[in-house]
Design an enzyme around this catalytic site. Sequence first.
Site, mmCIF file in Angstrom:
data_model
loop_
_atom_site.group_PDB
_atom_site.id
_atom_site.type_symbol
_atom_site.label_atom_id
_atom_site.label_comp_id
_atom_site.label_asym_id
_atom_site.label_seq_id
_atom_site.Cartn_x
_atom_site.Cartn_y
_atom_site.Cartn_z
ATOM 1 N N PHE A 81 -63.782 90.833 19.837
ATOM 2 C CA PHE A 81 -64.866 89.679 19.502
ATOM 3 C C PHE A 81 -65.071 89.256 18.331
ATOM 4 C CE2 PHE A 81 -66.552 89.938 23.927
ATOM 5 C CZ PHE A 81 -66.306 91.273 24.231
ATOM 6 N N LYS A 85 -68.689 82.280 14.190
ATOM 7 C CA LYS A 85 -68.734 81.138 15.233
ATOM 8 C C LYS A 85 -69.330 80.008 15.281
ATOM 9 C CE LYS A 85 -71.811 81.515 18.187
ATOM 10 N NZ LYS A 85 -72.489 81.829 19.192
ATOM 11 N N SER A 125 -62.094 80.272 23.320
ATOM 12 C CA SER A 125 -63.240 79.067 23.604
ATOM 13 C C SER A 125 -62.787 77.996 23.912
ATOM 14 C CB SER A 125 -63.842 78.965 22.116
ATOM 15 O OG SER A 125 -64.612 78.127 22.180
ATOM 16 N N TYR A 149 -63.551 76.124 12.806
ATOM 17 C CA TYR A 149 -63.700 77.301 13.918
ATOM 18 C C TYR A 149 -62.670 77.126 15.140
ATOM 19 C CZ TYR A 149 -65.705 79.521 17.868
ATOM 20 O OH TYR A 149 -65.792 80.348 19.193
ATOM 21 N N LYS A 153 -59.435 79.656 16.779
ATOM 22 C CA LYS A 153 -59.273 80.244 18.017
ATOM 23 C C LYS A 153 -58.077 79.803 18.475
ATOM 24 C CE LYS A 153 -63.027 82.283 18.569
ATOM 25 N NZ LYS A 153 -63.196 83.933 18.822
ATOM 26 N N TYR A 177 -63.950 81.200 26.723
ATOM 27 C CA TYR A 177 -65.407 80.875 27.199
ATOM 28 C C TYR A 177 -66.006 79.688 27.226
ATOM 29 C CZ TYR A 177 -65.554 85.859 24.859
ATOM 30 O OH TYR A 177 -65.292 87.154 24.644
HETATM 31 C C1 WQD Z 1 -74.360 71.930 23.966
HETATM 32 C C2 WQD Z 1 -75.059 70.616 24.128
HETATM 33 C C3 WQD Z 1 -75.212 69.251 22.298
HETATM 34 C C4 WQD Z 1 -78.204 71.533 19.999
HETATM 35 C C5 WQD Z 1 -70.173 75.192 20.636
HETATM 36 C C6 WQD Z 1 -69.081 75.453 20.305
HETATM 37 C C7 WQD Z 1 -68.310 76.483 21.421
HETATM 38 C C8 WQD Z 1 -69.150 77.807 21.625
HETATM 39 C C9 WQD Z 1 -70.423 77.097 22.086
HETATM 40 C C10 WQD Z 1 -68.746 79.532 20.024
HETATM 41 C C11 WQD Z 1 -74.307 69.424 23.560
HETATM 42 C C12 WQD Z 1 -76.585 69.447 22.812
HETATM 43 C C13 WQD Z 1 -77.424 71.378 21.208
HETATM 44 C C14 WQD Z 1 -79.229 70.938 20.043
HETATM 45 C C15 WQD Z 1 -78.598 69.214 21.454
HETATM 46 N N1 WQD Z 1 -69.353 78.329 20.233
HETATM 47 N N2 WQD Z 1 -77.400 69.979 21.630
HETATM 48 N N3 WQD Z 1 -79.627 69.749 20.510
HETATM 49 O O1 WQD Z 1 -71.182 72.306 21.306
HETATM 50 O O2 WQD Z 1 -70.848 72.643 23.545
HETATM 51 O O3 WQD Z 1 -70.448 74.524 21.921
HETATM 52 O O4 WQD Z 1 -71.169 76.416 21.029
HETATM 53 O O5 WQD Z 1 -68.093 80.105 20.544
HETATM 54 O O6 WQD Z 1 -67.011 76.845 20.808
HETATM 55 O O7 WQD Z 1 -68.222 74.417 19.978
HETATM 56 O O8 WQD Z 1 -72.708 73.877 22.485
HETATM 57 O O9 WQD Z 1 -75.023 74.595 22.541
HETATM 58 O O10 WQD Z 1 -74.242 73.526 20.290
HETATM 59 O O11 WQD Z 1 -74.392 72.041 22.506
HETATM 60 O O12 WQD Z 1 -78.726 68.133 22.109
HETATM 61 O O13 WQD Z 1 -80.302 71.172 19.199
HETATM 62 O O14 WQD Z 1 -76.236 70.627 23.666
HETATM 63 O O15 WQD Z 1 -75.199 67.643 21.774
HETATM 64 O O16 WQD Z 1 -74.058 68.414 24.243
HETATM 65 P P1 WQD Z 1 -71.235 73.351 22.063
HETATM 66 P P2 WQD Z 1 -74.050 73.519 21.705
#
Ligand code: WQD
Length: 341
Positions: A81, A85, A125, A149, A153, A177
């Site tokens: 792990f 990230k 991921s 990042y 991966k 994931y």
């Molecule tokens: C989810 C949705 C945002 C925050 C990332 C990495 C991935 C993994 C998970 C590590 C999107 C929206 C988010 C906010 C919002 N990380 N959002 N306001 O970007 O899908 O994935 O995190 O392993 O590898 O890429 O996840 O939770 O950042 O966003 O509107 O304050 O929520 O635009 O649509 P994401 P997220």
Amino acid sequence: MATVLLTGATGYIGSHTWLSLLAAGFQVVGVDDFSNSSPEVLKRLEALSGQQPDFVQLNVCDPVAMDALFAARRIDAVVHFAAFKAVGESTAKPLEYFQNNLGGLLNTCQAMRRHGVKRIVFSSSATVYGQPDVLPIREDARTSTTNPYGATKLMGEQMLEALAASDAEWQIACLRYFNPVGAHESGQIGEDPSGIPNNLMPYVAQVAVGRRARLQVFGSDYDTADGTGVRDYIHVVDLADGHVAALTALLRGEPSFTVNLGTGQGYSVLDVVAAYERASGRPVPYDLVPRRPGDVAACYADPATAKAKLGWVATRGLDQMCADSWRWQQQNPNGFGQPAA
Ligand code: WQD
């Protein structure tokens, strides 16, 4: 029963996987350098499992420390792990991300090879899919990355693929994931981001508990049902159980494989906000703001391979993800920093 080494063991996914492995009868050795986690997690794991955690503080990039660990214990498999990230941070600090994420994986595999351990589960991921062409996403979909990042991966997977091709004795599981959220039902361990949360659910949780005023919804003009981004949120305990299933497959002799760990169900940002308001009974005020650079409109898994190969499916829905996240947030308003007064 087999002994499994977890690197990054006191992190969000690592700590939940630790509990699932113990519950499944595995012996577990955990290592972490606490660069993105708290020693408090070990106390919580002991209280939840009734067992004193077998833990060694070390950096997986340290070959001497890793050799000492493998020499002192009989390890049957490794779950890796340990990695930084944060997508945004990786763009600002690419060298640190390549050094830590790829260097840590490389050093771990080299230590494993020196000690004759050739089973590894790699924490990958869905970010390796970049902008998906087809939804739901299958494991044979095109891969591409848009940030350092994600590159660590994808390159990690490519390194492991070359290793497996060079020596058939290696059994390697790459787990992609989707969006891990939620917390253990006890509320004693959970996601504890440092500073302002990058990810949606921990940010929503902090708005619901009153630690932050309002959520910024990044983009409301996507080609989705309500215009906001759609993701495949998966309960962290379902994800942990996916690791147990992958290790069980490797230990019964399954050759190397790559699987998505997702539910197959996409939810929008506004779906998550509504579900969190139901779960917490608290309002989650938000503002619609422009898109976040690098975000994709929609990303959700085809989880069929994990079901066919591992007999694993996610069982917890969005309401339980929010309820378990809320319990963790309420009981630990400052994360592992200090318990609720
Ligand atoms: C989810 C949705 C945002 C925050 C990332 C990495 C991935 C993994 C998970 C590590 C999107 C929206 C988010 C906010 C919002 N990380 N959002 N306001 O970007 O899908 O994935 O995190 O392993 O590898 O890429 O996840 O939770 O950042 O966003 O509107 O304050 O929520 O635009 O649509 P994401 P997220």
